[in-house]
Design an enzyme around this catalytic site. Structure first.
Site, PDB file in Angstrom:
ATOM      1  CB  THR A 181      -0.870   0.050   1.267  1.00 16.89           C
ATOM      2  OG1 THR A 181       0.000   0.152   2.389  1.00 16.89           O
ATOM      3  CG2 THR A 181      -1.712  -1.208   1.405  1.00 16.89           C
ATOM      4  CD  GLU A 325      -5.397  -2.472   1.473  1.00 16.42           C
ATOM      5  OE1 GLU A 325      -5.728  -1.954   0.377  1.00 16.42           O
ATOM      6  OE2 GLU A 325      -4.940  -1.819   2.427  1.00 16.42           O
ATOM      7  CE  LYS A 437     -13.760   9.775  12.378  1.00 18.47           C
ATOM      8  NZ  LYS A 437     -12.362   9.669  11.883  1.00 18.47           N
ATOM      9  CD1 TRP A 442     -18.416  10.281  11.449  1.00 13.64           C
ATOM     10  CD2 TRP A 442     -19.215   8.921   9.867  1.00 13.64           C
ATOM     11  NE1 TRP A 442     -18.170   8.995  11.852  1.00 13.64           N
ATOM     12  CE2 TRP A 442     -18.648   8.144  10.896  1.00 13.64           C
ATOM     13  CE3 TRP A 442     -19.766   8.272   8.762  1.00 13.64           C
ATOM     14  CZ2 TRP A 442     -18.633   6.745  10.857  1.00 13.64           C
ATOM     15  CZ3 TRP A 442     -19.752   6.895   8.715  1.00 13.64           C
ATOM     16  CH2 TRP A 442     -19.185   6.135   9.756  1.00 13.64           C
TER      17      TRP A 442
END
Lengths: 551, 551
Positions: A181, A325, A437, A442
């Site tokens: 990654t 992934e 947050k 959110w």
């Protein structure tokens, strides 16, 4: 036992070589254009595999690549994977210390290097980190002056390889590839791809209209050093399609020329590539008539870009979605039956707010902070969880990261915040880590950024959370303007008004700072971590405290 | 461990239900047309799975079906397989003693029966053979008068099933289905299909142009009791396509009506079905304008049939190929890039002499009696060997048959004799067992039959080997004529001349016998075994001895 043979890449190479021997592979290299057929390709793949075996490479060993998209690199894809070793594609764009970490972590035994990247690799060289490397192979037929050793050129290396080398029958859980990654936070993490993961991903890339078909001409722009080139270098061989490899650091002009000269029908890349190509195409009146579609992925594709391609060049630019992934492709845009009758406006709306529909063969769900599934109502936000044969269930050498990301029943938590339309189209809203947050709710930083970038004067904008006593976090925006600004206060107010037009008032950033540029990571994405660590100082925190909503 | 989740059918059901909930399933039943959506289908699939669990069905148990193509049957496909049991589709057309053998061999615990087939099943019932069966379920909402017990109607059986039943995560080697070969020689042999075999076959059926796509309307003509309906009932759900199920023993008129009324785009069947449909279409001027293509498989498709469909109705009839042991589809016809420019004549030539190209994901080779691979030269004959994830490596309960058919390195010997064109198109010439082995060389019985059927007076012809002292075997032909024949000797000579026109003189049958009909097996193919056992008598052997070539 009942049940068929193990899934493996060998079957794809077999099909390409035997059923489509004459399909062409066109490769732009440091030495110019190189052309050959899949039949010639496959013979060289076997020679490479045989030479690697002679050099002591055994099942499970890792062979690294450090190269642009060329035919040597594509030979390494099948050659290394089919002999039972693991092809580890190293991202050329990473900083030296990440390259050192990656080579040491993967314990690469051989590195196959693009001559144009030799200097970069020499710069990244570190005796301890590169301790496992026993051989450097430089693509081409000569060895340039280099401090790396022992070193041999690719053509000499495979010269004595056996063209009739026979690939072993591998178990399907045999690791065949590896990528890291390009994590914007912390060190890159390794993801291993098994024969099964590659096999299932390749089959899935052939299922949809937006896949690669036998009569396609694929311009493999996606870097082969980036998540296995989205598995397109494996897929073109399986499909028997013609492949065009654009070589070292291709410019928009290079791409346009290859598209015109080789009659390219499909390609995939990140949105910025298509932006550059569009600009060049406008200047030089590029002929896109051979193109069936372009897939844009890696980050959100602006609606205007899709519209411009369609209106100016009659080219369909559609979205794809995935991550390291997930091998990587899990979603692709296509209109559902009946939708093709919708007004163009609505289709562009959908397209630009959609990573697409899930590809057949995997499952996903969207989960809120309480671990509950949220409905597909086009509004509810949650983290995207995925499960399927080409979705990893483990990070390499990183049990803590694995435990965080993979549930006991095999769901991979992507860390992407999405909403899903009632029709099943997934809209990626933000990275979980980048959400603000605020008071238990959110705020999607990416959406606020897009709103801010709607201001004529703004060329780049990044929104990050700033600590706040009452609300926990509040948004601050860092903004790059086109020209010098005379009245900063007025600009700030205009930006705030613009955000308030589309979003609730509590989404409006409490601090807006003008900066010369936004720090970026190795793949060109904003580095939010750097912003949070270095740009959010006491003064930003104070400004936010002053301007945050009272209730 | 690295590597994705196990391959399973559940993921396809998930996709159909969630992404394409509104796609229709239209089912012609004994009670008339029934319509519902994939969303409703999936809920009933879960209720069935739950009810089966309540009835004591456990992982690995077998649930048999004895039915035509309807929505109950399709519910059993996913319902039984996804809960971890095995759906065993019993061929309705088999003789009673084969049905007894199959039920006893598979140890079915439940049989789900089409009410229109109840009488046939009652006739086949045998207390000892059916000993394992604990429950009969009759499709529909009433139980007809029957001697089978205990018996319940399907709707009552699933009524208390849980619509929110959650399917388990199964290992990919879990057997999910089972069919028996309709072997023209000996008893039927069982082939088990694992989750992986079904998953990979379904993905492969979506890869090519000749696959099933989201915007298709599939008329599932292939009987669901015949090799899992060529896996099309699984594939339509995965693709989210509309499905049309033609119900009990559909006539050409039934099919034509469904095609016109439901806008069918694709379908697959054996050639005889398309012959009947063509005849009906000519009389009734059927509207085929919605059709994208028809796939014809199971036995060779006559060139004239392909031409007639194209010329009279602009419908493409293409070949597919496979067998019970290969789940079943391994080859499908499609023109290669560049070929679409060929003259129509050449394309029909290719199409009619081709089972198609190998589907991506498997490998094949063609092997002569010495075990050596023969070249792809369009001439050399050999047995087709296949290997891949949806090719079985075992017969159920039959270690001897397995040892004969499967090599140590996993190749399945199909028993089909083929030649392969340089382009990779496979032409199926004969069954290995039906070849006439004359003086160490092979004569393809099917090719001689086709030549004989080229005679205007001949409506059916079968060629079988007859023992011969010098040549080991020589061909004899059994022929059915349209009308009574006045001069048999003249007809025999005309037939011999016709064969000699296209083939070497030693391929010409040494005996030609006129018969009233050719004996056939359960799937309508010639029963060559019956011919050899019962029709090849002393008189035929004598005639052959008289006429066989001297040198």
């Amino acid at each position: 036992m009942p049940g068929g043979a193990p899934l493996n890449l060998r079957s794809f190479l077999w099909r390409g070589e035997n059923v489509f021997p004459d399909s062409e592979i066109v490769s732009r290299t440091h030495q110019g254009i190189h052309r050959y057929t899949i039949a010639e390709y496959a013979e060289r793949v076997r020679k490479l595999a045989s030479a690697l075996e002679q050099a002591g490479i055994e099942r499970g060993d890792r062979v690294g690549t450090f190269a642009w998209n060329n035919h040597w690199h594509q030979e390494a894809y099948y050659g290394v994977a089919c002999m039972g070793a693991q092809v580890h594609m190293i991202n050329l764009l990473l900083p030296d210390e990440h390259i050192q970490h990656i080579v040491a972590d993967a314990e690469d035994e051989i590195l196959i290097v693009d001559p144009v990247m030799l200097e970069k690799l020499e710069g990244a060289y570190d005796e301890e980190a590169f301790d496992s490397v026993e051989q450097y192979i430089v693509m081409g037929d000569t060895v340039p002056e280099t401090s790396l050793e022992p070193v041999v050129d690719y053509e000499s290396f495979i010269a004595d390889g056996d063209p009739d080398y026979s690939f072993p029958q591998l178990p399907e859980d045999q690791p065949a590839g590896m990528c890291y990654t390009s994590g914007t936070t912390g060190k890159p993490k390794g993801v291993e791809y098994t024969q099964k993961m590659y096999w299932t991903q390749v089959m899935s890339l052939m299922t949809s209209e937006a896949g690669i078909k036998t009569d396609d001409v694929e311009l493999t722009y996606v870097p082969m050093f980036h998540v296995s080139g989205w598995c397109r270098p494996f897929t073109t061989i399986a499909a028997g399609a013609k492949t065009v490899l654009p070589g070292p650091n291709p410019s928009a002009e290079d791409l346009a020329k290859l598209i015109e000269e080789e009659d390219v029908t499909v390609s995939a890349a990140v949105p910025t590539v298509f932006m550059d190509l569009l600009e060049y195409a406008r200047e030089s009146d590029v002929d896109f008539s051979s193109v069936r579609y372009f897939t844009s992925g890696g980050s959100a594709t602006p609606r205007s870009l899709m519209e411009d391609y369609k209106q100016e060049f009659d080219v369909d630019l559609i979205s794809g979605y995935g991550m390291t992934e997930t091998s990587p492709v899990t979603h692709a845009y296509e209109p559902k039956p009946g939708m093709t009758d919708l007004p163009e406006e609505e289709l562009f709306d959908l397209r630009s707010h959609s990573a697409g529909l899930p590809i057949a063969g995997l499952e996903f769900k969207v989960v809120n902070t309480d671990g509950e599934e949220v409905p597909w109502d086009g509004e509810s936000l949650g983290e995207l969880w995925m499960r399927g044969p080409w979705v990893t269930q483990e990070y390499y050498n990183a049990p803590d990261a694995t435990e965080q990301a993979v549930t006991d029943d095999g769901w991979f938590k992507t860390g992407d915040i999405v909403r899903v339309s009632p029709e099943g189209y997934v809209d990626v809203v933000d990275r979980m880590d980048d959400l603000v947050k605020s008071g238990g709710e959110w705020i999607a930083s990416v959406e606020v950024e897009n709103a801010v970038m709607g201001h004529d004067e703004v060329v780049e904008a990044a929104v990050v959370p700033v600590p706040h006593e009452r609300w926990d976090e509040r948004p601050a925006a860092f903004v790059v303007t086109r020209d010098a600004v005379s009245d900063e206060a007025a600009l700030r107010q205009e930006i705030k008004d613009l955000v308030a037009e589309s979003y609730p008032s509590w989404w409006v950033p409490d601090a807006i700072r003008l900066v010369d540029g936004i720090p970026k990571g190795a793949t060109g994405k904003f580095s939010k971590q750097t912003l949070r660590d270095e740009y959010v100082d006491e003064s930003v925190i104070e400004t936010v405290a002053e301007n945050a909503p009272a209730t």
